[in-house]
Design an enzyme around this catalytic site. Structure first.
Site, PDB file in Angstrom:
ATOM      1  N   GLU A  87      16.577  -1.815   4.767  1.00 50.24           N
ATOM      2  CA  GLU A  87      16.226  -2.623   3.910  1.00 50.24           C
ATOM      3  C   GLU A  87      14.765  -3.333   3.829  1.00 50.24           C
ATOM      4  O   GLU A  87      14.136  -3.205   4.694  1.00 50.24           O
ATOM      5  CB  GLU A  87      16.856  -4.201   4.066  1.00 50.24           C
ATOM      6  CG  GLU A  87      16.632  -5.304   3.240  1.00 50.24           C
ATOM      7  CD  GLU A  87      17.271  -6.374   3.593  1.00 50.24           C
ATOM      8  OE1 GLU A  87      18.456  -6.400   4.266  1.00 50.24           O
ATOM      9  OE2 GLU A  87      16.910  -7.677   3.265  1.00 50.24           O
ATOM     10  N   GLU A 141      10.365 -12.755  -1.763  1.00 50.84           N
ATOM     11  CA  GLU A 141      11.471 -13.550  -1.230  1.00 50.84           C
ATOM     12  C   GLU A 141      10.892 -14.992  -0.928  1.00 50.84           C
ATOM     13  O   GLU A 141      10.023 -14.774  -0.004  1.00 50.84           O
ATOM     14  CB  GLU A 141      12.241 -12.643  -0.052  1.00 50.84           C
ATOM     15  CG  GLU A 141      13.382 -13.588   0.365  1.00 50.84           C
ATOM     16  CD  GLU A 141      14.415 -12.891   1.198  1.00 50.84           C
ATOM     17  OE1 GLU A 141      15.723 -13.028   1.089  1.00 50.84           O
ATOM     18  OE2 GLU A 141      13.897 -11.833   1.758  1.00 50.84           O
TER      19      GLU A 141
END
Length: 340
Positions: free
Chosen positions: A161, A166
């Site tokens: 990932e 974020e």
């Protein structure tokens, strides 16, 4: 994914650390080829020839991406809507200027601890490397809000990932994070190779016991949330190849002309803001078959344990009930271009 309470306190030390891996454990997506971008051959100073293979803008975010409508794997207070409901409720739409809006419901009364409607989309196509250029005019932020732009492979964490943009609540800056299977660490990394960030947690290996991953914390408050939006956003680029993964971010007033011309030349951009070299983490074995993802969840595995120290009032469950918390909880997407 559920994680031990002991991990929560450790996780708080590196807020805003990238994705809690639970949001990425499912592999329920279908893989379909998107073949709608014009080809463009580009040669940079290193001799690399980049070809524009996919260009997502406007309606293509609604048509060429899939709407995830399963329960949130990170246990957030959201109902992820399918495409039809998202469009009908005006939480996903294209503006007259061609930009795409993906937003959290900010007009419905929701009880304390209840769920709000939100959007999570992912590409139908899977990627095994490339240069990914994402232009955001604005991004979600606010108390209880947890937005992310990331990519993920199958059988998490085996396929890896990559978290590019974020944060959570009023998080001051962005963090760039990897989650991997065993055998990937940034321990001993030379921070002189990067610009405007520092290494947080060095261990990329993620599991049910420790989902933090390895990440670089940006120093610049303009890299996330409200401060980024005040600049009319910017461009986040990550390059993924056999040599590793590099990330650059450019604010609206300093986007390189080669990016604007669809002729990206990373050799001209200077040091990246994050660098994960293959000498520390072999990309070939840890990252494959990735789908790009854009989502906004609420509270959840990251938002709940970090809320008390966020500067937000009350509890995260109470924040869900306040629709005003979500007035700025929306993505305004310009485009995402993929070069190989």
């Amino acid at each position: 994914m559920r994680w031990a309470l002991a991990l929560v306190s450790a996780f708080l030390l590196i807020l805003p650390l990238g994705a809690v891996a639970g949001k990425h454990q499912e592999s329920q997506f279908r893989s379909r080829h998107v073949n709608h971008a014009r080809s463009l051959q580009v040669r940079n100073n290193t001799g690399k020839s980049w070809k524009l293979v996919d260009y997502y803008r406007g309606e293509s975010f609604l048509n060429d991406w899939e709407f995830f409508s399963h329960p949130d794997p990170t246990h957030g207070n959201v109902n992820y809507l399918n495409r039809e409901d998202a469009i009908r409720k005006k939480l996903a739409y294209v503006q007259p200027d061609g930009t795409t809006i993906l937003k959290v419901d900010n007009f419905t009364q929701v009880p304390v601890g209840g769920n709000r409607d939100s959007i999570r989309i992912n590409t139908k196509k899977r990627y095994n490397g490339g240069l990914f250029v994402a232009d955001f005019w604005s991004m979600p932020h606010g108390c209880s809000v947890w937005p992310a732009y990331w990519s993920v492979g199958p059988d998490w964490p085996a396929g890896g990932e990559i978290d590019i943009l974020e944060g959570v609540h009023k998080g001051p800056t962005n963090q760039y994070t990897l989650h991997t299977s065993p055998g990937c660490s940034m321990a001993g990394f030379n921070e002189k190779e990067i610009e405007s960030s520092n290494l947080g947690h060095p261990e990329c290996t993620s599991s049910g016991l420790d989902n933090r991953g390895c990440g670089f914390v940006d120093h610049d408050i303009r890299s996330y949330g409200r401060e980024l939006n005040l600049l009319a956003g910017g461009v986040f680029v990550h390059q993924w190849d056999k040599d590793g993964i590099r990330v650059w971010r450019f604010f609206r007033d300093n986007i390189p002309s080669d990016i604007k011309a669809k002729r990206p030349d990373p050799s001209r951009w200077g040091k990246p803001v994050a660098l994960f070299p293959s000498t520390h983490c072999d990309t070939a074995s840890h990252f494959y078959e990735h789908q790009l993802v854009i989502d906004t969840t609420i509270c959840g595995d990251l938002g709940n344990p970090t809320y008390a120290g966020s500067g937000c009032p009350g509890t995260c469950a109470e924040a869900v009930a306040n629709s005003k918390n979500f007035d700025w909880a929306k993505w305004q997407l310009n485009y995402i271009a993929v070069y190989e």
